[in-house]
Scaffold this motif. Structure first.
Motif, PDB file in Angstrom:
ATOM      1  N   UNK A  79       5.659  -8.289  -3.185  1.00  0.00           N
ATOM      2  CA  UNK A  79       4.411  -8.188  -3.933  1.00  0.00           C
ATOM      3  C   UNK A  79       3.900  -6.754  -3.917  1.00  0.00           C
ATOM      4  N   UNK A  80       3.362  -6.306  -5.020  1.00  0.00           N
ATOM      5  CA  UNK A  80       2.647  -5.032  -5.057  1.00  0.00           C
ATOM      6  C   UNK A  80       1.172  -5.329  -4.826  1.00  0.00           C
ATOM      7  N   UNK A  81       0.590  -4.701  -3.809  1.00  0.00           N
ATOM      8  CA  UNK A  81      -0.786  -5.030  -3.432  1.00  0.00           C
ATOM      9  C   UNK A  81      -1.543  -3.785  -3.006  1.00  0.00           C
ATOM     10  N   UNK A  82      -2.809  -3.744  -3.367  1.00  0.00           N
ATOM     11  CA  UNK A  82      -3.710  -2.680  -2.943  1.00  0.00           C
ATOM     12  C   UNK A  82      -4.774  -3.287  -2.037  1.00  0.00           C
ATOM     13  N   UNK A  83      -4.725  -2.953  -0.751  1.00  0.00           N
ATOM     14  CA  UNK A  83      -5.739  -3.379   0.202  1.00  0.00           C
ATOM     15  C   UNK A  83      -6.820  -2.307   0.266  1.00  0.00           C
ATOM     16  N   UNK A  84      -8.076  -2.707   0.125  1.00  0.00           N
ATOM     17  CA  UNK A  84      -9.207  -1.805   0.330  1.00  0.00           C
ATOM     18  C   UNK A  84      -9.903  -2.255   1.607  1.00  0.00           C
TER      19      UNK A  84
END
Length: 307
Positions: A278-283
């Motif tokens: 999965x491509x994911x951006x965690x903030x």
């Protein structure tokens, strides 16, 4: 679904825009009628009211969403679970809109919980499902994404292959703009009451969904409670993650995985995202500031870029 939807599209062939608007409305309304926890007469609420052991015939779309939700639940080791309707209601994020008695919420934490995978039995040949045990299902973490996918399928049925469709903050895109530029969307900064962009993503073909703790929450006795439930704790999720944005082949999967990774947290969530490509951006919240962690899965730099 209590929010707005939109569609931007380009096509060299002529189309009746009024007809397109009507068909898109039919597509999202059908999802709402089947999967809403806010409509007492929805197919999902009828299933919730049904006693265990009784088979119920369901539309193909709802069976599909239920089965996908269970798959993500298994793959996320229970971080995503649709058998949390009782928790959503008890913590004040259901149709009643007010938290239940604290003692009742504490009692839920102590009770053994059954996952949707354990509670539901499918008969795909007959298009039906039954509950093995009494559970209250909630599809708020996946149905909106499926609604976006249905909008995309609607446009594909008209031979339209360059579009960006969305419901609230969930997107599905294909192709691009006439000048060759990709679809570009903003990732919202997770600040309560303030709508500002944290960055942008350039989308390829697929779905994008974001889960966060900054829109639907309340404060009680000095504590902040957000709407995403951690099924393992029988309580709202509580970690350093402010939001997670996920890119996946469909918006339904992106929607479910954004919720799952939000619950799993930054360390375990990053590991699971890499495991499933999965491509994911965690903030993440870090001493009053926001810190971004980008996990590159199957999407290439040609498909996705951030700033």
């Amino acid at each position: 679904m209590g929010t707005r939807y939109s569609a931007v599209l380009y096509s060299s062939a002529p189309h009746n825009t009024k007809e397109l608007e009507q068909q898109l409305n039919i597509a999202v309304t059908r999802v709402d009628l089947q999967m809403s926890n806010w409509r007492p007469d929805s197919e999902l609420m009828r299933l919730n009211e049904l006693a265990p052991g009784i088979w119920m015939a369901l539309p193909t779309e709802l069976l599909w969403v239920l089965h996908t939700a269970i798959q993500v639940g298994v793959e996320s080791a229970g971080a995503f679970d649709i058998a949390t309707g009782d928790l959503v209601d008890a913590w004040g994020f259901g149709p009643k809109g007010t938290p239940g008695i604290a003692s009742e919420r504490e009692a839920l934490k102590c009770q053994p919980r059954l996952s949707a995978a354990t509670a539901l039995e499918f008969d795909f040949g007959a298009g039906r499902v039954r509950k093995r045990h009494p559970v209250h299902l909630n599809l708020s973490g996946i149905a909106k994404g499926f609604g976006v996918d249905q909008m995309a399928r609607c446009l594909e049925g008209y031979g339209i292959h360059d579009y960006l469709v969305s419901i609230d903050g969930e997107f599905r895109s294909r192709g691009g703009k006439p000048d060759g530029q990709p679809w570009t969307v903003a990732i919202e900064a997770p600040r309560a009451g303030v709508r500002t962009a944290l960055g942008v993503l350039q989308l390829g073909d697929g779905g994008l969904a974001t889960s966060g703790d900054y829109r639907h929450f309340y404060e009680q006795d000095g504590k902040r409670y957000a709407h995403t439930m951690d099924p393992r704790l029988a309580a709202p999720v509580h970690n350093s993650v402010a939001s997670v944005s996920v890119l996946a082949p469909t918006c339904m999967l992106a929607d479910a995985w954004a919720t799952a990774l939000m619950v799993l947290g930054p360390e375990h969530g990053s590991t699971v995202a890499k495991e499933y490509g999965l491509s994911a951006l965690f903030v993440l919240r870090d001493k009053g500031e926001f810190r971004q962690v980008w996990i590159a899965g199957k999407a290439s730099q040609d498909d996705v870029s951030s700033s």
